[in-house]
Design a protein around this motif. Sequence first.
Motif, PDB file in Angstrom:
ATOM      1  N   GLY A 161      -7.743  10.445 -27.972  1.00  0.00           N
ATOM      2  CA  GLY A 161      -7.063   9.425 -28.783  1.00  0.00           C
ATOM      3  C   GLY A 161      -5.896   8.824 -28.017  1.00  0.00           C
ATOM      4  N   ALA A 162      -5.161   9.698 -27.312  1.00  0.00           N
ATOM      5  CA  ALA A 162      -3.993   9.244 -26.547  1.00  0.00           C
ATOM      6  C   ALA A 162      -4.415   8.281 -25.429  1.00  0.00           C
ATOM      7  N   LEU A 163      -5.613   8.511 -24.929  1.00  0.00           N
ATOM      8  CA  LEU A 163      -6.142   7.632 -23.884  1.00  0.00           C
ATOM      9  C   LEU A 163      -6.254   6.192 -24.396  1.00  0.00           C
ATOM     10  N   GLN A 185      -8.633   5.497  -9.907  1.00  0.00           N
ATOM     11  CA  GLN A 185      -8.314   6.338  -8.742  1.00  0.00           C
ATOM     12  C   GLN A 185      -7.272   7.386  -9.103  1.00  0.00           C
ATOM     13  N   ALA A 186      -6.826   7.368 -10.379  1.00  0.00           N
ATOM     14  CA  ALA A 186      -5.616   8.121 -10.735  1.00  0.00           C
ATOM     15  C   ALA A 186      -5.877   9.532 -11.251  1.00  0.00           C
ATOM     16  N   THR A 187      -6.744  10.281 -10.551  1.00  0.00           N
ATOM     17  CA  THR A 187      -6.859  11.714 -10.835  1.00  0.00           C
ATOM     18  C   THR A 187      -6.635  12.462  -9.526  1.00  0.00           C
ATOM     19  N   GLN A 229      -1.320   0.494 -25.559  1.00  0.00           N
ATOM     20  CA  GLN A 229       0.137   0.450 -25.689  1.00  0.00           C
ATOM     21  C   GLN A 229       0.860   0.226 -24.357  1.00  0.00           C
ATOM     22  N   ALA A 230       0.379   0.851 -23.265  1.00  0.00           N
ATOM     23  CA  ALA A 230       1.128   0.773 -22.003  1.00  0.00           C
ATOM     24  C   ALA A 230       1.358  -0.681 -21.571  1.00  0.00           C
ATOM     25  N   PRO A 231       0.303  -1.526 -21.542  1.00  0.00           N
ATOM     26  CA  PRO A 231       0.554  -2.920 -21.157  1.00  0.00           C
ATOM     27  C   PRO A 231       1.423  -3.668 -22.185  1.00  0.00           C
ATOM     28  N   ALA A 237      10.520   5.925  -8.132  1.00  0.00           N
ATOM     29  CA  ALA A 237       9.365   6.834  -8.134  1.00  0.00           C
ATOM     30  C   ALA A 237       9.224   7.580  -9.460  1.00  0.00           C
ATOM     31  N   ILE A 238       7.980   7.819  -9.866  1.00  0.00           N
ATOM     32  CA  ILE A 238       7.665   8.569 -11.090  1.00  0.00           C
ATOM     33  C   ILE A 238       7.004   9.892 -10.706  1.00  0.00           C
ATOM     34  N   PRO A 239       7.643  11.014 -10.995  1.00  0.00           N
ATOM     35  CA  PRO A 239       7.009  12.305 -10.697  1.00  0.00           C
ATOM     36  C   PRO A 239       5.902  12.616 -11.707  1.00  0.00           C
ATOM     37  N   THR A 240       4.921  13.404 -11.286  1.00  0.00           N
ATOM     38  CA  THR A 240       3.855  13.841 -12.188  1.00  0.00           C
ATOM     39  C   THR A 240       4.317  15.115 -12.898  1.00  0.00           C
ATOM     40  N   ALA A 265      -5.314  -3.808 -12.763  1.00  0.00           N
ATOM     41  CA  ALA A 265      -4.278  -4.832 -12.976  1.00  0.00           C
ATOM     42  C   ALA A 265      -2.908  -4.327 -12.524  1.00  0.00           C
ATOM     43  N   SER A 266      -2.784  -3.003 -12.345  1.00  0.00           N
ATOM     44  CA  SER A 266      -1.511  -2.419 -11.902  1.00  0.00           C
ATOM     45  C   SER A 266      -1.497  -2.131 -10.397  1.00  0.00           C
ATOM     46  N   ALA A 267      -2.477  -2.621  -9.671  1.00  0.00           N
ATOM     47  CA  ALA A 267      -2.513  -2.393  -8.219  1.00  0.00           C
ATOM     48  C   ALA A 267      -1.271  -3.007  -7.568  1.00  0.00           C
ATOM     49  N   GLU A 321       3.965  18.096 -16.181  1.00  0.00           N
ATOM     50  CA  GLU A 321       2.896  18.972 -16.656  1.00  0.00           C
ATOM     51  C   GLU A 321       1.960  18.233 -17.614  1.00  0.00           C
ATOM     52  N   MET A 322       2.565  17.468 -18.546  1.00  0.00           N
ATOM     53  CA  MET A 322       1.770  16.775 -19.570  1.00  0.00           C
ATOM     54  C   MET A 322       0.825  15.728 -18.967  1.00  0.00           C
ATOM     55  N   CYS A 323       1.184  15.211 -17.813  1.00  0.00           N
ATOM     56  CA  CYS A 323       0.391  14.162 -17.164  1.00  0.00           C
ATOM     57  C   CYS A 323      -0.930  14.711 -16.605  1.00  0.00           C
ATOM     58  N   MET A 324      -0.943  16.036 -16.358  1.00  0.00           N
ATOM     59  CA  MET A 324      -2.099  16.640 -15.685  1.00  0.00           C
ATOM     60  C   MET A 324      -3.399  16.454 -16.476  1.00  0.00           C
ATOM     61  N   ALA A 342       0.925  10.279 -29.663  1.00  0.00           N
ATOM     62  CA  ALA A 342      -0.535  10.174 -29.682  1.00  0.00           C
ATOM     63  C   ALA A 342      -1.183  11.486 -29.243  1.00  0.00           C
ATOM     64  N   MET A 343      -0.624  12.145 -28.234  1.00  0.00           N
ATOM     65  CA  MET A 343      -1.183  13.419 -27.756  1.00  0.00           C
ATOM     66  C   MET A 343      -1.139  14.445 -28.891  1.00  0.00           C
ATOM     67  N   GLN A 344      -0.037  14.450 -29.630  1.00  0.00           N
ATOM     68  CA  GLN A 344       0.127  15.429 -30.721  1.00  0.00           C
ATOM     69  C   GLN A 344      -0.810  15.141 -31.882  1.00  0.00           C
ATOM     70  N   LYS A 376      -2.621   4.887  -6.091  1.00  0.00           N
ATOM     71  CA  LYS A 376      -3.927   5.258  -6.656  1.00  0.00           C
ATOM     72  C   LYS A 376      -3.955   4.819  -8.119  1.00  0.00           C
ATOM     73  N   PRO A 377      -4.117   3.523  -8.369  1.00  0.00           N
ATOM     74  CA  PRO A 377      -4.003   3.034  -9.747  1.00  0.00           C
ATOM     75  C   PRO A 377      -5.199   3.389 -10.624  1.00  0.00           C
ATOM     76  N   ARG A 378      -4.918   3.518 -11.915  1.00  0.00           N
ATOM     77  CA  ARG A 378      -5.983   3.658 -12.904  1.00  0.00           C
ATOM     78  C   ARG A 378      -6.411   2.260 -13.321  1.00  0.00           C
TER      79      ARG A 378
HETATM   80  C1  HEC Z   1      -3.840  10.593 -22.479  1.00  0.00           C
HETATM   81  C2  HEC Z   1      -4.045  10.385 -21.073  1.00  0.00           C
HETATM   82  C3  HEC Z   1      -2.833  10.130 -20.209  1.00  0.00           C
HETATM   83  C4  HEC Z   1      -1.746  10.948 -20.017  1.00  0.00           C
HETATM   84  C5  HEC Z   1      -1.468  12.288 -20.673  1.00  0.00           C
HETATM   85  C6  HEC Z   1      -0.922  10.291 -19.044  1.00  0.00           C
HETATM   86  N1  HEC Z   1      -1.485   9.111 -18.648  1.00  0.00           N
HETATM   87 FE1  HEC Z   1      -0.771   7.851 -17.222  1.00  0.00          FE
HETATM   88  N2  HEC Z   1      -2.247   6.551 -17.629  1.00  0.00           N
HETATM   89  C7  HEC Z   1      -3.237   6.742 -18.588  1.00  0.00           C
HETATM   90  C8  HEC Z   1      -3.971   5.505 -18.762  1.00  0.00           C
HETATM   91  C9  HEC Z   1      -5.118   5.265 -19.719  1.00  0.00           C
HETATM   92  C10 HEC Z   1      -3.367   4.564 -17.891  1.00  0.00           C
HETATM   93  C11 HEC Z   1      -3.737   3.098 -17.713  1.00  0.00           C
HETATM   94  C12 HEC Z   1      -2.862   2.274 -18.640  1.00  0.00           C
HETATM   95  C13 HEC Z   1      -3.091   0.786 -18.502  1.00  0.00           C
HETATM   96  O1  HEC Z   1      -4.210   0.346 -18.759  1.00  0.00           O
HETATM   97  O2  HEC Z   1      -2.133   0.105 -18.136  1.00  0.00           O
HETATM   98  C14 HEC Z   1      -2.308   5.254 -17.212  1.00  0.00           C
HETATM   99  C15 HEC Z   1      -1.506   4.657 -16.259  1.00  0.00           C
HETATM  100  C16 HEC Z   1      -0.425   5.260 -15.649  1.00  0.00           C
HETATM  101  C17 HEC Z   1       0.413   4.623 -14.665  1.00  0.00           C
HETATM  102  C18 HEC Z   1       0.346   3.152 -14.216  1.00  0.00           C
HETATM  103  C19 HEC Z   1      -0.381   2.889 -12.953  1.00  0.00           C
HETATM  104  C20 HEC Z   1      -1.859   3.067 -13.069  1.00  0.00           C
HETATM  105  O3  HEC Z   1      -2.364   4.021 -12.469  1.00  0.00           O
HETATM  106  O4  HEC Z   1      -2.548   2.271 -13.759  1.00  0.00           O
HETATM  107  C21 HEC Z   1       1.340   5.545 -14.292  1.00  0.00           C
HETATM  108  C22 HEC Z   1       2.436   5.369 -13.266  1.00  0.00           C
HETATM  109  C23 HEC Z   1       1.086   6.736 -15.082  1.00  0.00           C
HETATM  110  N3  HEC Z   1      -0.001   6.535 -15.891  1.00  0.00           N
HETATM  111  C24 HEC Z   1       1.840   7.875 -15.032  1.00  0.00           C
HETATM  112  C25 HEC Z   1       1.733   8.923 -15.940  1.00  0.00           C
HETATM  113  C26 HEC Z   1       2.682   9.999 -16.019  1.00  0.00           C
HETATM  114  C27 HEC Z   1       3.890  10.174 -15.139  1.00  0.00           C
HETATM  115  C28 HEC Z   1       2.257  10.811 -17.049  1.00  0.00           C
HETATM  116  C29 HEC Z   1       2.944  12.043 -17.588  1.00  0.00           C
HETATM  117  C30 HEC Z   1       4.281  11.839 -18.117  1.00  0.00           C
HETATM  118  C31 HEC Z   1       1.031  10.231 -17.569  1.00  0.00           C
HETATM  119  N4  HEC Z   1       0.755   9.078 -16.884  1.00  0.00           N
HETATM  120  C32 HEC Z   1       0.278  10.798 -18.589  1.00  0.00           C
HETATM  121  C33 HEC Z   1      -3.509   7.901 -19.239  1.00  0.00           C
HETATM  122  C34 HEC Z   1      -2.639   8.978 -19.345  1.00  0.00           C
END
Ligand code: HEC
Length: 197
Positions: free
Chosen positions: A61-63, A173-175, A69-71, A142-145, A96-98, A147-150, A53-55, A91-93
């Motif tokens: 769009g990836a957001l 809270q996830a920034t 997709q994540a759930p 544990a999940i490390p952060t 529902a993932s708290a 570069e792409m996650c930034m 999606a990022m590509q 620090k959940p986004r």
């Molecule tokens: C395109 C934006 C984007 C990128 C890039 C991204 N995330 Fe996320 N992340 C999200 C969104 C949106 C959610 C909430 C998903 C949901 O609704 O379950 C999320 C949720 C999470 C969660 C679940 C807990 C929470 O906070 O809800 C983890 C853990 C997480 N991301 C880790 C990562 C990691 C590690 C990377 C890098 C490999 C990453 N993310 C890259 C957008 C992103």
Amino acid sequence: MSPKPVFFAALAIMLMLLAPASAENRGSPELKGKAAELIQDYAGKLKAALGAAMQSQGPEGALEVCNKQAPAIAAEVSQGSGWSVGRTSLKPRNTASAPDAYERNIMEAFDARIAKGEKVGDLVSAEVVEGDGAKTFRFIKAIPTGEMCMTCHGETVDPGLKQKILALYPDDQATGFKEGDMRGVFTLKKIIDAGAR
Ligand code: HEC
């Protein structure tokens, strides 16, 4: 005669009896192996969906893809395996993932170990927990952060993207994460003895 030596002898025996019991409470190698396998499957699917999606669509769009997709991927990996598979964070986004109290404790313990110099990628917890007459195997990794996650979790998120994030997740809270920080954890549960409830 003082009762103290008897007391200490009894204490020593109790500790000896407790030691193997607590080792057993870490769960069997089979359970730990299965948990590691499920995480690999889950993480692989998440990474593939996010990367594609990022590509093709860029961060905004990836957001949307992450949001839908994540759930769905968590549900897919959970279904059929008999396990509950998900992610959580201090620090959940997604609210529902708290974390529950157990997950919060483990993540706080992980943070303390990171502060002492342990590597995020090495932190794992496996334990059989008893409650409500049931025994549940709980596995947390544990999940490390990276570069792409930034782009979506870092200290400086593009204002347009930030706006879209807040529209989907008003309580985000996830920034503010730095590369290498613990972003959150994979959290897995399997009821191994439902007991008499
Ligand atoms: C395109 C934006 C984007 C990128 C890039 C991204 N995330 Fe996320 N992340 C999200 C969104 C949106 C959610 C909430 C998903 C949901 O609704 O379950 C999320 C949720 C999470 C969660 C679940 C807990 C929470 O906070 O809800 C983890 C853990 C997480 N991301 C880790 C990562 C990691 C590690 C990377 C890098 C490999 C990453 N993310 C890259 C957008 C992103």
